[in-house]
Motif scaffolding. Sequence first.
Motif, PDB file in Angstrom:
ATOM      1  N   CYS A 122     -51.358 -56.525 -13.770  1.00  0.00           N
ATOM      2  CA  CYS A 122     -52.645 -57.193 -13.512  1.00  0.00           C
ATOM      3  C   CYS A 122     -53.886 -56.325 -13.722  1.00  0.00           C
ATOM      4  O   CYS A 122     -54.988 -56.867 -13.889  1.00  0.00           O
ATOM      5  N   SER A 123     -53.717 -55.014 -13.669  1.00  0.00           N
ATOM      6  CA  SER A 123     -54.899 -54.143 -13.614  1.00  0.00           C
ATOM      7  C   SER A 123     -55.741 -54.162 -14.882  1.00  0.00           C
ATOM      8  O   SER A 123     -56.930 -53.805 -14.846  1.00  0.00           O
ATOM      9  N   TYR A 124     -55.174 -54.556 -16.009  1.00  0.00           N
ATOM     10  CA  TYR A 124     -55.963 -54.573 -17.241  1.00  0.00           C
ATOM     11  C   TYR A 124     -57.173 -55.495 -17.099  1.00  0.00           C
ATOM     12  O   TYR A 124     -58.278 -55.177 -17.549  1.00  0.00           O
ATOM     13  N   CYS A 125     -56.972 -56.634 -16.471  1.00  0.00           N
ATOM     14  CA  CYS A 125     -58.067 -57.590 -16.283  1.00  0.00           C
ATOM     15  C   CYS A 125     -58.676 -57.537 -14.884  1.00  0.00           C
ATOM     16  O   CYS A 125     -59.808 -57.984 -14.684  1.00  0.00           O
ATOM     17  N   HIS A 126     -57.908 -56.989 -13.912  1.00  0.00           N
ATOM     18  CA  HIS A 126     -58.360 -57.030 -12.520  1.00  0.00           C
ATOM     19  C   HIS A 126     -58.472 -55.641 -11.885  1.00  0.00           C
ATOM     20  O   HIS A 126     -58.155 -55.478 -10.699  1.00  0.00           O
ATOM     21  N   VAL A 127     -58.932 -54.666 -12.636  1.00  0.00           N
ATOM     22  CA  VAL A 127     -59.087 -53.326 -12.073  1.00  0.00           C
ATOM     23  C   VAL A 127     -60.049 -53.363 -10.888  1.00  0.00           C
ATOM     24  O   VAL A 127     -61.111 -53.968 -10.949  1.00  0.00           O
ATOM     25  N   SER A 163     -48.197 -70.965 -11.237  1.00  0.00           N
ATOM     26  CA  SER A 163     -48.845 -72.024 -12.013  1.00  0.00           C
ATOM     27  C   SER A 163     -50.347 -72.010 -11.750  1.00  0.00           C
ATOM     28  O   SER A 163     -50.864 -72.752 -10.907  1.00  0.00           O
ATOM     29  N   PRO A 164     -51.091 -71.161 -12.440  1.00  0.00           N
ATOM     30  CA  PRO A 164     -52.527 -71.005 -12.175  1.00  0.00           C
ATOM     31  C   PRO A 164     -53.355 -72.219 -12.582  1.00  0.00           C
ATOM     32  O   PRO A 164     -53.023 -72.943 -13.526  1.00  0.00           O
ATOM     33  N   THR A 165     -54.423 -72.409 -11.823  1.00  0.00           N
ATOM     34  CA  THR A 165     -55.360 -73.500 -12.107  1.00  0.00           C
ATOM     35  C   THR A 165     -56.782 -72.949 -12.093  1.00  0.00           C
ATOM     36  O   THR A 165     -57.018 -71.809 -11.688  1.00  0.00           O
ATOM     37  N   THR A 166     -57.732 -73.792 -12.512  1.00  0.00           N
ATOM     38  CA  THR A 166     -59.130 -73.399 -12.451  1.00  0.00           C
ATOM     39  C   THR A 166     -59.546 -73.232 -10.990  1.00  0.00           C
ATOM     40  O   THR A 166     -58.823 -73.627 -10.077  1.00  0.00           O
ATOM     41  N   TYR A 167     -60.736 -72.659 -10.785  1.00  0.00           N
ATOM     42  CA  TYR A 167     -61.195 -72.336  -9.432  1.00  0.00           C
ATOM     43  C   TYR A 167     -61.257 -73.571  -8.538  1.00  0.00           C
ATOM     44  O   TYR A 167     -61.034 -73.487  -7.331  1.00  0.00           O
ATOM     45  N   ASP A 168     -61.535 -74.720  -9.126  1.00  0.00           N
ATOM     46  CA  ASP A 168     -61.604 -75.950  -8.343  1.00  0.00           C
ATOM     47  C   ASP A 168     -60.245 -76.641  -8.225  1.00  0.00           C
ATOM     48  O   ASP A 168     -60.111 -77.688  -7.594  1.00  0.00           O
ATOM     49  N   GLY A 169     -59.224 -76.044  -8.840  1.00  0.00           N
ATOM     50  CA  GLY A 169     -57.873 -76.576  -8.732  1.00  0.00           C
ATOM     51  C   GLY A 169     -57.579 -77.801  -9.560  1.00  0.00           C
ATOM     52  O   GLY A 169     -56.522 -78.423  -9.409  1.00  0.00           O
ATOM     53  N   ASP A 172     -54.960 -77.061 -15.205  1.00  0.00           N
ATOM     54  CA  ASP A 172     -53.950 -76.025 -15.417  1.00  0.00           C
ATOM     55  C   ASP A 172     -54.440 -75.007 -16.449  1.00  0.00           C
ATOM     56  O   ASP A 172     -54.972 -75.394 -17.501  1.00  0.00           O
ATOM     57  N   ILE A 173     -54.287 -73.711 -16.130  1.00  0.00           N
ATOM     58  CA  ILE A 173     -54.703 -72.665 -17.074  1.00  0.00           C
ATOM     59  C   ILE A 173     -53.562 -71.675 -17.323  1.00  0.00           C
ATOM     60  O   ILE A 173     -53.793 -70.500 -17.621  1.00  0.00           O
ATOM     61  N   SER A 174     -52.344 -72.149 -17.202  1.00  0.00           N
ATOM     62  CA  SER A 174     -51.188 -71.258 -17.360  1.00  0.00           C
ATOM     63  C   SER A 174     -51.085 -70.659 -18.756  1.00  0.00           C
ATOM     64  O   SER A 174     -50.456 -69.619 -18.942  1.00  0.00           O
ATOM     65  N   GLU A 175     -51.709 -71.290 -19.741  1.00  0.00           N
ATOM     66  CA  GLU A 175     -51.642 -70.761 -21.097  1.00  0.00           C
ATOM     67  C   GLU A 175     -52.702 -69.701 -21.374  1.00  0.00           C
ATOM     68  O   GLU A 175     -52.631 -69.013 -22.387  1.00  0.00           O
ATOM     69  N   VAL A 176     -53.676 -69.564 -20.468  1.00  0.00           N
ATOM     70  CA  VAL A 176     -54.711 -68.551 -20.663  1.00  0.00           C
ATOM     71  C   VAL A 176     -54.699 -67.497 -19.562  1.00  0.00           C
ATOM     72  O   VAL A 176     -55.489 -66.551 -19.590  1.00  0.00           O
ATOM     73  N   HIS A 177     -53.824 -67.650 -18.596  1.00  0.00           N
ATOM     74  CA  HIS A 177     -53.673 -66.662 -17.527  1.00  0.00           C
ATOM     75  C   HIS A 177     -52.182 -66.372 -17.341  1.00  0.00           C
ATOM     76  O   HIS A 177     -51.368 -67.307 -17.319  1.00  0.00           O
ATOM     77  N   PRO A 178     -51.794 -65.102 -17.235  1.00  0.00           N
ATOM     78  CA  PRO A 178     -50.372 -64.772 -17.052  1.00  0.00           C
ATOM     79  C   PRO A 178     -49.749 -65.593 -15.930  1.00  0.00           C
ATOM     80  O   PRO A 178     -50.307 -65.705 -14.837  1.00  0.00           O
ATOM     81  N   ALA A 183     -44.263 -68.244 -19.155  1.00  0.00           N
ATOM     82  CA  ALA A 183     -43.703 -66.914 -19.386  1.00  0.00           C
ATOM     83  C   ALA A 183     -43.324 -66.697 -20.842  1.00  0.00           C
ATOM     84  O   ALA A 183     -43.216 -65.545 -21.298  1.00  0.00           O
ATOM     85  N   ASP A 184     -43.134 -67.769 -21.574  1.00  0.00           N
ATOM     86  CA  ASP A 184     -42.764 -67.622 -22.987  1.00  0.00           C
ATOM     87  C   ASP A 184     -43.879 -66.990 -23.812  1.00  0.00           C
ATOM     88  O   ASP A 184     -43.616 -66.397 -24.868  1.00  0.00           O
ATOM     89  N   ILE A 185     -45.116 -67.109 -23.337  1.00  0.00           N
ATOM     90  CA  ILE A 185     -46.230 -66.479 -24.068  1.00  0.00           C
ATOM     91  C   ILE A 185     -46.806 -65.273 -23.316  1.00  0.00           C
ATOM     92  O   ILE A 185     -47.758 -64.654 -23.782  1.00  0.00           O
ATOM     93  N   TRP A 186     -46.218 -64.966 -22.163  1.00  0.00           N
ATOM     94  CA  TRP A 186     -46.655 -63.804 -21.378  1.00  0.00           C
ATOM     95  C   TRP A 186     -45.448 -62.903 -21.116  1.00  0.00           C
ATOM     96  O   TRP A 186     -44.740 -63.059 -20.130  1.00  0.00           O
ATOM     97  N   PRO A 187     -45.196 -61.944 -21.991  1.00  0.00           N
ATOM     98  CA  PRO A 187     -43.992 -61.111 -21.905  1.00  0.00           C
ATOM     99  C   PRO A 187     -43.789 -60.428 -20.550  1.00  0.00           C
ATOM    100  O   PRO A 187     -42.651 -60.344 -20.064  1.00  0.00           O
ATOM    101  N   LYS A 188     -44.874 -59.955 -19.935  1.00  0.00           N
ATOM    102  CA  LYS A 188     -44.734 -59.244 -18.659  1.00  0.00           C
ATOM    103  C   LYS A 188     -44.243 -60.155 -17.540  1.00  0.00           C
ATOM    104  O   LYS A 188     -43.698 -59.675 -16.542  1.00  0.00           O
ATOM    105  N   MET A 189     -44.453 -61.446 -17.695  1.00  0.00           N
ATOM    106  CA  MET A 189     -44.061 -62.378 -16.639  1.00  0.00           C
ATOM    107  C   MET A 189     -42.601 -62.822 -16.767  1.00  0.00           C
ATOM    108  O   MET A 189     -42.055 -63.439 -15.848  1.00  0.00           O
ATOM    109  N   ARG A 190     -41.967 -62.504 -17.884  1.00  0.00           N
ATOM    110  CA  ARG A 190     -40.599 -62.973 -18.120  1.00  0.00           C
ATOM    111  C   ARG A 190     -39.589 -62.331 -17.163  1.00  0.00           C
ATOM    112  O   ARG A 190     -38.583 -62.953 -16.829  1.00  0.00           O
ATOM    113  N   THR A 191     -39.872 -61.115 -16.742  1.00  0.00           N
ATOM    114  CA  THR A 191     -38.932 -60.413 -15.864  1.00  0.00           C
ATOM    115  C   THR A 191     -39.365 -60.464 -14.394  1.00  0.00           C
ATOM    116  O   THR A 191     -38.690 -59.890 -13.545  1.00  0.00           O
TER     117      THR A 191
END
Length: 222
Positions: A122-127, A163-169, A172-178, A183-191
């Motif tokens: 997470c630290s790359y985007c959330h340092v 399953s992430p969502t926008t701030y107001d819920g 769905d933003i799972s394709e733009v947030h790990p 997980a198929d498009i976010w390698p770090k989340m696969r494990t």
Amino acid sequence: MGHRMSVGALFLACVLGLSLHCAFVAPRWNLQTDPHVQTSGASVVTTPAADTRTEVHTPFIDLGMATRFIAGVALAAVLLVTSGPARADIEDVAIPVDGKGKTINLTREEVVRGKRLFIAACSYCHVGGGTRTNQNVGLGWEELSGAQPQRNNIEGMVDYLNSPTTYDGLKDISEVHPSIRAADIWPKMRTMKQKDLYDISAYILYQNFIIPEKWGGGKQYY
């Protein structure tokens, strides 16, 4: 632990205060003679008697010692004022588990594990708890509490990482947030296991309790 800095400052003042004994009272030797007069014809011969020494304690002010003492007291006062509350022990921090009041106390091992996972994933985007892609929404307590649904507890954070969502819920933003969902498009989340998500979430909330003035500020503090 919360009073360690204060106790240390008071101890410093006490140690310096002991120097008063040496700074304001010191011995002085007084030499007294008792002459004996002998007459021999027209001459007068004076012979001194054996020296008698009397120890007299005379109070005086050693400006050097007094100055050091005053400086020590001033330093102790500064420490007392500026130290503020020390960080709480890990075991003393109650982390919210859900929105119903349930809490948990983390172990040191759990905090270390959560930190490692957070840095790796997470630290790359959330340092520092900030958000590179949106400076208005970080991982600070206020932002997490204002989200819909609220993310200021472990279950809320784990739900978001699954399953992430926008701030107001609403979207769905799972394709733009790990996320686990994409997980198929976010390698770090696969494990990632649910336990991993739990530890990451607990670490994020833990940071909000121990360094609330810094966490969420991003690179300005890190």
